[in-house]
Design a protein around this motif. Sequence first.
Motif, PDB file in Angstrom:
ATOM      1  N   PHE A 190       3.455   5.796   5.192  1.00  0.00           N
ATOM      2  CA  PHE A 190       3.922   5.739   6.049  1.00  0.00           C
ATOM      3  C   PHE A 190       4.970   5.088   5.306  1.00  0.00           C
ATOM      4  N   TYR A 191       6.511   4.765   5.897  1.00  0.00           N
ATOM      5  CA  TYR A 191       7.248   3.608   5.433  1.00  0.00           C
ATOM      6  C   TYR A 191       6.998   2.759   6.745  1.00  0.00           C
ATOM      7  N   PRO A 192       7.528   1.412   6.169  1.00  0.00           N
ATOM      8  CA  PRO A 192       8.341   1.381   5.060  1.00  0.00           C
ATOM      9  C   PRO A 192       6.966   0.144   4.484  1.00  0.00           C
ATOM     10  N   GLY A 193       5.600   0.970   4.533  1.00  0.00           N
ATOM     11  CA  GLY A 193       4.147  -0.493   3.985  1.00  0.00           C
ATOM     12  C   GLY A 193       4.619   0.700   2.924  1.00  0.00           C
ATOM     13  N   ALA A 194       4.429   1.602   2.691  1.00  0.00           N
ATOM     14  CA  ALA A 194       4.025   2.373   1.714  1.00  0.00           C
ATOM     15  C   ALA A 194       4.862   1.820   0.494  1.00  0.00           C
ATOM     16  N   TRP A 195       3.417   1.596  -1.043  1.00  0.00           N
ATOM     17  CA  TRP A 195       3.962   0.766  -1.890  1.00  0.00           C
ATOM     18  C   TRP A 195       3.109   1.354  -3.905  1.00  0.00           C
ATOM     19  N   HIS A 196       3.124   1.462  -4.150  1.00  0.00           N
ATOM     20  CA  HIS A 196       2.188   1.599  -5.178  1.00  0.00           C
ATOM     21  C   HIS A 196       2.959   0.337  -6.660  1.00  0.00           C
ATOM     22  N   ASN A 197       1.586   0.396  -7.698  1.00  0.00           N
ATOM     23  CA  ASN A 197       1.722  -0.608  -9.028  1.00  0.00           C
ATOM     24  C   ASN A 197       0.984  -0.031  -9.716  1.00  0.00           C
ATOM     25  N   GLY A 198       1.345   1.084 -10.295  1.00  0.00           N
ATOM     26  CA  GLY A 198       0.372   2.518 -10.992  1.00  0.00           C
ATOM     27  C   GLY A 198       1.387   2.629 -11.980  1.00  0.00           C
ATOM     28  N   ALA A 199       1.374   4.282 -12.231  1.00  0.00           N
ATOM     29  CA  ALA A 199       1.358   5.028 -13.719  1.00  0.00           C
ATOM     30  C   ALA A 199       2.776   5.754 -12.792  1.00  0.00           C
ATOM     31  N   GLY A 200       3.012   6.315 -11.295  1.00  0.00           N
ATOM     32  CA  GLY A 200       3.452   7.016 -10.332  1.00  0.00           C
ATOM     33  C   GLY A 200       3.560   8.154 -11.333  1.00  0.00           C
ATOM     34  N   LYS A 201       4.323   8.971 -10.771  1.00  0.00           N
ATOM     35  CA  LYS A 201       3.775  10.404 -11.074  1.00  0.00           C
ATOM     36  C   LYS A 201       2.701  10.981  -9.699  1.00  0.00           C
ATOM     37  N   GLN A 202       2.425  10.314  -8.641  1.00  0.00           N
ATOM     38  CA  GLN A 202       1.281  10.404  -8.092  1.00  0.00           C
ATOM     39  C   GLN A 202       2.271  10.858  -6.653  1.00  0.00           C
ATOM     40  N   PHE A 203       1.501  11.705  -5.363  1.00  0.00           N
ATOM     41  CA  PHE A 203       2.306  11.525  -3.922  1.00  0.00           C
ATOM     42  C   PHE A 203       1.246  12.048  -3.199  1.00  0.00           C
ATOM     43  N   SER A 204       1.184  11.586  -1.800  1.00  0.00           N
ATOM     44  CA  SER A 204       0.353  11.484  -0.670  1.00  0.00           C
ATOM     45  C   SER A 204       1.011  12.362   0.511  1.00  0.00           C
ATOM     46  N   LEU A 205       0.568  13.004   1.416  1.00  0.00           N
ATOM     47  CA  LEU A 205       1.679  12.731   2.630  1.00  0.00           C
ATOM     48  C   LEU A 205       0.556  12.441   3.796  1.00  0.00           C
ATOM     49  N   GLY A 206       0.972  12.498   5.571  1.00  0.00           N
ATOM     50  CA  GLY A 206       0.985  12.167   6.725  1.00  0.00           C
ATOM     51  C   GLY A 206       1.854  13.383   7.450  1.00  0.00           C
ATOM     52  N   PHE A 207       0.610  13.488   8.771  1.00  0.00           N
ATOM     53  CA  PHE A 207       1.399  14.478   9.657  1.00  0.00           C
ATOM     54  C   PHE A 207       2.199  14.092  10.960  1.00  0.00           C
ATOM     55  N   GLU A 208       3.026  13.759  11.902  1.00  0.00           N
ATOM     56  CA  GLU A 208       3.004  13.572  12.557  1.00  0.00           C
ATOM     57  C   GLU A 208       2.381  14.175  13.917  1.00  0.00           C
ATOM     58  N   GLY A 209       1.176  13.792  13.932  1.00  0.00           N
ATOM     59  CA  GLY A 209       0.060  14.574  14.898  1.00  0.00           C
ATOM     60  C   GLY A 209      -0.447  14.126  16.263  1.00  0.00           C
ATOM     61  N   ALA A 210       0.500  13.224  16.679  1.00  0.00           N
ATOM     62  CA  ALA A 210       0.121  12.743  18.502  1.00  0.00           C
ATOM     63  C   ALA A 210       0.279  14.186  19.306  1.00  0.00           C
ATOM     64  N   ASN A 211       0.481  15.443  18.511  1.00  0.00           N
ATOM     65  CA  ASN A 211       0.866  16.167  20.115  1.00  0.00           C
ATOM     66  C   ASN A 211      -0.059  16.873  20.154  1.00  0.00           C
ATOM     67  N   ILE A 212      -1.511  17.126  19.297  1.00  0.00           N
ATOM     68  CA  ILE A 212      -2.469  16.732  19.005  1.00  0.00           C
ATOM     69  C   ILE A 212      -3.775  15.981  19.295  1.00  0.00           C
ATOM     70  N   VAL A 213      -3.513  14.762  19.439  1.00  0.00           N
ATOM     71  CA  VAL A 213      -3.974  14.248  20.666  1.00  0.00           C
ATOM     72  C   VAL A 213      -3.945  14.422  21.851  1.00  0.00           C
ATOM     73  N   GLN A 214      -2.340  14.217  22.128  1.00  0.00           N
ATOM     74  CA  GLN A 214      -2.040  14.844  23.544  1.00  0.00           C
ATOM     75  C   GLN A 214      -2.505  15.846  24.294  1.00  0.00           C
ATOM     76  N   HIS A 215      -2.338  16.799  23.348  1.00  0.00           N
ATOM     77  CA  HIS A 215      -3.483  18.495  23.815  1.00  0.00           C
ATOM     78  C   HIS A 215      -4.997  17.956  23.751  1.00  0.00           C
ATOM     79  N   VAL A 216      -5.573  17.227  23.140  1.00  0.00           N
ATOM     80  CA  VAL A 216      -6.338  17.240  23.316  1.00  0.00           C
ATOM     81  C   VAL A 216      -7.093  16.450  24.431  1.00  0.00           C
TER      82      VAL A 216
END
Length: 409
Positions: A190-216
Amino acid sequence: MRFLAFVAILLVPFASTSVHSAPDAAKPNVRAITAFVNLDRARYEAQIDETLKVLNVAKAEFAKRGYETQTVRIVAQPFAELVKGLSDKDALTFLRALDDLSQRKGFAPNVGPAMLHDTDDPASMRLLAQALATLPNLNASAIIADDDGIHWKTIRESAKLVRYLTDHSPHSQGNFQFTASAMLKPLGPFYPGAWHNGAGKQFSLGFEGANIVQHVFDATHGDFDASVAELTRQLTTHAKVGEEVGNAVAASTGWTFAGVDPTPAPLGDVSIGDAIERYTGEKFGANGTMTAALAITTAVKAVKVKQIGYSGLMLPVMEDKRLAQRWSENTYEIDSVLAYSAVCGTGLDTVPLPGDVSEERLVKIYGDVAALAWKWHKPLSARLQPVSGKKTGDKTEFESQYLFNTTLH
């Protein structure tokens, strides 16, 4: 009558079960697929193209499973390393070229923290301020606390940067692209705080999941244990898909999958503020809001995937339509959000402030966030948005599809 009473007794447990085992919510959007690379200024365009191929593979894998991806993102090495050896003029020229490239290629760029350690040269923060004042797409950060302690010099420089962007960026909007983060580990999506200080060639992911919380929360009606259990189940369903996609892309590309941030990110009507109101039955900020926040974070932490990033609860005041509305109504304030962060949270996000807020007050706000994060060893950030020329009672006039204008108080 005895027969009717007997039927009523039989129906009670079934009614309870139907409430606490809600049908699954609609699939959330994938908010971010974020890649981490070490850019070489001599060949960065080719590196961007290579990275986008990997991100598009992940995007296609999600599409096969019925998920829409909102953004793909590329995070470079920390800012000072990226522009090392360049004059300020040449650095700004390079950063503009990177910003322009992101617009053409369709990715969100991030140049990481301008101060990673409290001993870093603050000149990087001043150069970053010039860049963010004019470049509409670039994101960046500064780290104000880590395992070594609170970074008081960085806090001061962050306050100076925010004051500069308030006065020198169009509509003071440059502050939307900067956050000061505390105790946030690398490789979160998540932005803007995403950062790294390593070798690179890595990836991560996140969902826009507030709709799930609304539903539950609509189904569980303020029952804490039932809410946590059902929310854990439904968040896990999608996080597992994310982990499956991440591992498949890693296997096919040779990149490293860092993990999933299960934080149920909101945006607009996909509102975490609305979800919490469904839990409490009252306006956001009323009694029970902290309990709802705890329920969400408890569920997020229970999701059995490789977790990365905040893994908590986002309360972005101006990115969430209901939160922006309640801010205008003064049902909560900056100290309320910081208090909720004690049990959950990602800190103070897109918090609007009057344009004359002093550097000293900004230092105090950042200090509070850093103190809370460091004391409890939890990741928090502060994205503060003073608005030039606006005072208490005025309405903000941001021009962004991601920000909902609200009243300053």
